[in-house]
Design a protein around this motif. Structure first.
Motif, PDB file in Angstrom:
ATOM      1  N   UNK A  25       0.820  -1.222   0.000  1.00 41.84           N
ATOM      2  CA  UNK A  25       0.000   0.000   0.000  1.00 41.84           C
ATOM      3  C   UNK A  25       0.849   1.266   0.000  1.00 41.84           C
ATOM      4  N   UNK A  85      -4.758   3.305  -1.212  1.00 41.49           N
ATOM      5  CA  UNK A  85      -5.531   2.834  -0.066  1.00 41.49           C
ATOM      6  C   UNK A  85      -5.950   4.020   0.819  1.00 41.49           C
ATOM      7  N   UNK A  86      -5.068   5.009   0.927  1.00 39.64           N
ATOM      8  CA  UNK A  86      -5.412   6.172   1.747  1.00 39.64           C
ATOM      9  C   UNK A  86      -6.559   6.987   1.158  1.00 39.64           C
ATOM     10  N   UNK A  95      -9.852   5.145   1.881  1.00 37.64           N
ATOM     11  CA  UNK A  95     -10.326   5.385   3.260  1.00 37.64           C
ATOM     12  C   UNK A  95     -10.872   6.805   3.391  1.00 37.64           C
TER      13      UNK A  95
END
Lengths: 428, 467
Positions: A127, A407-408, A411
């Motif tokens: 990630x 991935x950040x 989220x």
């Protein structure tokens, strides 16, 4: 020097660079109205157009005509730069630093060191790769770390941060080792032991393969580690040495004089300013972190924000890194570290080159500058790339458009506080 | 509400015990007598801080960010007796202006409150970080509420001086996060002193460091526990039960043997000691808030709070702050979900958000950490002004440390803790030019005024190197 001949021949057999080829049917781009940072004598071109064809920069300058079939991207006066190169990182070698099962940075119980290829551990799907890419970093120097009783960590790699499999561009890019407090501990407890191990290892490689009737015949290196060091003793591959203390840097300069072919890059060099003239004379390169100003250890008692300024004035070649930051997060903040060198008095152009053109040159990458014919590895920014409030809005690696999602951002989007979504979070 | 100290005074009158009072809040009961005893109320380790000399000073033409959400262009600020005496666009009618012995034309520069770092280990994990300097974690038991960070603070940590150069005027030093109950934290003025008492923020409340999650269970998993998050929660609850009992006995006037561990916890239950809790995961923070309800105490601030963005609404409901990084993540499992917008997302949910460093490096540039996360929040679609975002640097940390009535904003009557910046502090390139604490000039880039730790003496060309 018959042994050197053997060295060179062997090197051809064992050392290879993974070719990175542009795709056959790449989309061409015409980037217009860019504030273009060339990192060459062309300087910054205020209203530049850039033509990207088959993954390469084919032309750049003012008032160009868009080629047929090229997708037009209007930069609207925004900054366009070569992609940033993280000069030292552990990207792709770890998911979670504290979880050993996910962490390949160091190999604690192995019998080998130099011959371990970090590229065998590298995972472009970690990630942190995409999380780092969206900060404008297109390439990373990826190094293993030391462990056990060897001052040597292993063989590092260069990768692009596309996140694609096969993103390693050079799997034998350099050897990494540590002197200073870490190397001292590993060698048995003194700097004398660390330097003895280093010189003996170089001598083992020089005497390879004559010295090896059996696999353990070297003074300090086994056969496979000695053969993996051949590129270093011939100077075909840089050797990165971690050291901060002024006296350790002088030891490295002496080493350079004794083994003249070595291509040495010092990582850290917190007290480099104390011996700046000597470093410059010996042409030893340094990777420094402009954030270092504290005596974090007795190796760094004379750390100072002025370090990079004094190295610059003395003519030492330097890249900017961010060794003072946390590991996985580390590489992402490269522009902040370079920006702070500017805040402390370094020129913008020099600080920017230290995270682009300079590491590119050191590691033989066709990157870091805007030159016709070079890989089109470009970032379009929403502001001054060395300002902490800026971020990329578009990015290309060898002419291929990159995703700025990660991935950040997934989220972030799920938990957006302005969202009117009423479904449970796991359905968003 | 009666304070513990108040309870003790009642006990003294009722039971007429011989009391040796050793701290502000608590007493040692060594036996009973029939006479009322006059008590000496001098607390142990009392602050001996007194501000350095300051001038009556007028700063004009400054771009002021006041910490209350206001930006004043071409503003003026008057400092008198170490306090802010006037602030505004036009303060020309202030009768004290003529007393100013120093006027600074701040044209083109920014003026802000001094930065407050609510999470620092300067002094208890000082530079150089040799083994002998590891005084931040009492790693001998998961319950060490009897220890205090101040007893591990080395005032010669060179990090204090560098933090001052970065605009830090007040900082909160915490024990580490190895333990469920780590011990008391202490709030310091960032002033040069031979002793920690000389740095202590006068009358600032004590705090209690607690820790969730991975650290306690990792450290004690093979040393008697806790070995899981279940054990963590059981450990909190069983000790709150003991503390409630201890507090009840004192309230009832029972004879109690003084217990330093329970004194701190009882101080939390009576509201005098503020809970500062290391906690990363959203689900865990909400469980902690339930424990706080069960035992009727307040969690003032979650620290690190890497997943606070997932529960901004719940933090708001509970009036609990979150102290966060701009972008740290991934170093351990419970930090894996870190995002770049944590601080602005918590702020946007209406909760109390702030930045913190936990680092001798980033404490030197917390303004940049805020600038990063502020920009990322707005990039994600929020619309937060710089003046609002400044609250993450001084206002909300002051609130969470119980000192907002004294510092954290530029308001008349408050301590003149002020930073004059070379440029907009929401950039990489701005630097503090002058830092004032209680109106006294502590750092001055122009003249080179800067404290220097004893440790840094004797090194360098000006310190005894021969030709």
């Amino acid at each position: 020097m018959s042994s050197m001949k053997i060295v060179t021949t062997t090197l051809l057999l064992i050392s290879f660079t993974m070719p990175f080829s542009a795709p056959a049917l790449a989309q061409d781009y015409f980037i217009s109205d860019a504030k273009l940072v060339t990192n060459t004598t062309d300087g910054i071109i205020e209203q530049a157009d850039i033509i990207v064809r088959d993954g390469k920069i084919t032309e750049f300058g003012e008032n160009l005509i868009a080629p047929d079939n090229a997708q037009i991207i209007n930069a609207s006066g925004r900054w366009v730069t070569p992609g940033l190169i993280a000069p030292f990182s552990h990207l792709g070698l770890v998911d979670i630093d504290a979880e050993d099962a996910t962490n390949d940075i160091s190999s604690w119980d192995s019998e080998t060191s130099i011959s371990e290829l970090a590229s065998d551990s590298f995972n472009p799907k970690a990630a942190s790769i995409a999380n780092t890419r969206r900060h404008g970093i297109t390439h990373a120097v990826v190094s293993p770390d030391t462990a056990g009783n060897s001052i040597f960590a292993g063989t590092g790699l260069i990768a692009n941060l596309s996140g694609n499999y096969k993103s390693v561009e050079n799997n034998r890019a350099f050897i990494y080792l540590e002197l200073g407090e870490s190397g001292t501990r590993r060698a048995g407890g003194s700097r004398a032991a660390a330097m003895a191990q280093l010189r003996a290892a170089l001598d083992d490689a020089i005497a390879y393969p004559d010295r090896y009737k059996g696999p353990e015949d070297g003074d300090v290196l086994n056969r496979q580690d000695a053969s993996a060091l051949l590129g270093v003793i011939s100077g075909q591959m840089p050797i990165i040495i971690a050291a901060d203390r002024g006296s350790d840097l002088l030891n490295i300069i002496e080493l350079q004089k004794a083994y003249t072919d070595l291509d040495i890059i010092v990582l850290g060099a917190a007290e480099g300013w104390k011996v700046a003239d000597e470093l410059a004379a010996a042409k030893v390169k340094v990777m420094v972190d402009p954030h270092n100003n504290l005596p974090l250890s007795f190796d760094m008692v004379e750390s100072s924000f002025d370090n990079i300024l004094i190295l610059d004035a003395a003519g030492v070649e330097y890249a900017i890194t961010n060794t003072s930051s946390l590991d996985v997060t580390n590489a992402a903040n490269l522009n902040q570290h370079a920006g702070n060198a500017v805040g402390n008095g370094l020129s913008w152009d020099k600080a920017f080159a230290a995270i682009t053109a300079t590491p590119a040159e050191w590691f033989n990458l066709d990157l870091g500058t805007i030159i016709s014919g070079q890989e089109a590895t470009l970032v379009i920014w929403d502001g001054d790339p060395l300002n902490v409030t800026s971020a990329p809005i578009d990015m290309f690696i060898s002419g291929k458009r990159q995703s700025l999602k990660s991935r950040q951002t997934a989220l972030r989007d799920r938990y957006m506080p302005t969202s009117k979504e009423t479904k449970p979070y796991k359905y968003r | 509400m009666l304070t513990i100290y108040g309870y003790l005074k009642n006990i003294m009158k009722k039971k007429l015990c011989l009391v040796l009072l050793s701290t502000t809040f608590f007493a040692i009961f060594t036996g009973c007598d029939t006479a009322e005893v006059a008590v000496d109320t001098v607390p142990a380790f009392a602050s001996t801080y007194s501000p350095l000399d300051s001038e009556t000073m007028l700063i004009t033409n400054a771009h002021i960010i006041d910490g209350n959400g206001q930006e004043i262009e071409n503003g003026a600020l008057l400092v008198m007796d170490g306090k802010i005496a006037a602030i505004g666009k036009d303060i020309s009618d202030n009768s004290n202006l003529t007393n100013a012995t120093l006027t600074i034309d701040a044209k083109g520069r920014y003026l802000t409150p001094g930065i407050i770092d609510i999470h620092s280990h300067l002094g208890n994990y000082p530079s150089p970080s040799v083994n002998a300097h590891g005084d931040g974690n009492e790693v001998t038991s998961p319950i060490t509420s009897e220890v205090s960070a101040e007893h591990g603070v080395w005032p010669q940590d060179p990090g204090f001086d560098e933090a001052l150069q970065g605009g830090i005027t007040t900082l909160h030093i915490l024990p580490g996060s190895a333990n469920l109950f780590g011990g008391r934290g202490v709030t310091l003025r960032n002033v040069p002193s031979r002793t920690v008492q000389g740095m202590k923020f006068p009358d600032a409340p004590y705090t209690l460091k607690m820790a969730c999650g991975e650290n306690p269970k990792r450290v004690y998993g093979e040393q008697g526990g806790p070995g899981s998050r279940m054990g963590n929660v059981a450990g909190y609850r069983s000790n709150w039960i003991k503390a409630a009992e201890y507090k009840k006995k004192i309230e009832q006037g029972d004879d109690v043997e003084r217990d330093l561990q329970l004194e701190t916890l009882a101080g939390v239950l009576s509201g005098e000691i503020l809970v500062q809790m290391h906690c990363y995961r959203a689900d865990e923070m909400v469980q902690i808030l339930d424990i706080a309800k069960e035992f009727d105490y307040k969690v003032t601030t979650f620290h690190h709070a890497v997943e606070a963005y997932k529960i901004g609404d719940i933090l708001k409901e509970n009036d609990t702050c979150a102290a966060m990084w701009a972008d740290w993540y991934g170093f351990k499992m419970e930090s894996y979900d870190g995002i770049l917008e944590n601080v602005p997302f918590v702020h946007a949910a209406g909760a109390c958000a702030m930045i913190h460093s936990d680092s001798e490096n980033s404490i030197q540039r917390l303004n940049q950490e805020v600038a990063k996360t502020w920009a990322n929040g707005n990039r994600a679609g929020l619309d937060i002004s710089k003046a609002e975002a400044w609250k993450w640097l001084s206002t909300n940390p002051a609130k969470a440390l119980g000192i907002l009535d004294q510092t954290g904003t530029l308001e008349v009557g408050k301590r003149a803790d002020i930073v004059l910046w070379s440029a907009d502090p929401f950039t990489t390139y701005a630097r503090p030019e002058k830092v004032f604490i209680d109106g006294a000039l502590m750092f001055d880039k122009e003249s080179g005024l800067k404290p220097k730790s004893d440790f840094r003496l004797g090194y360098g060309p000006e310190n005894g190197e021969s030709e």
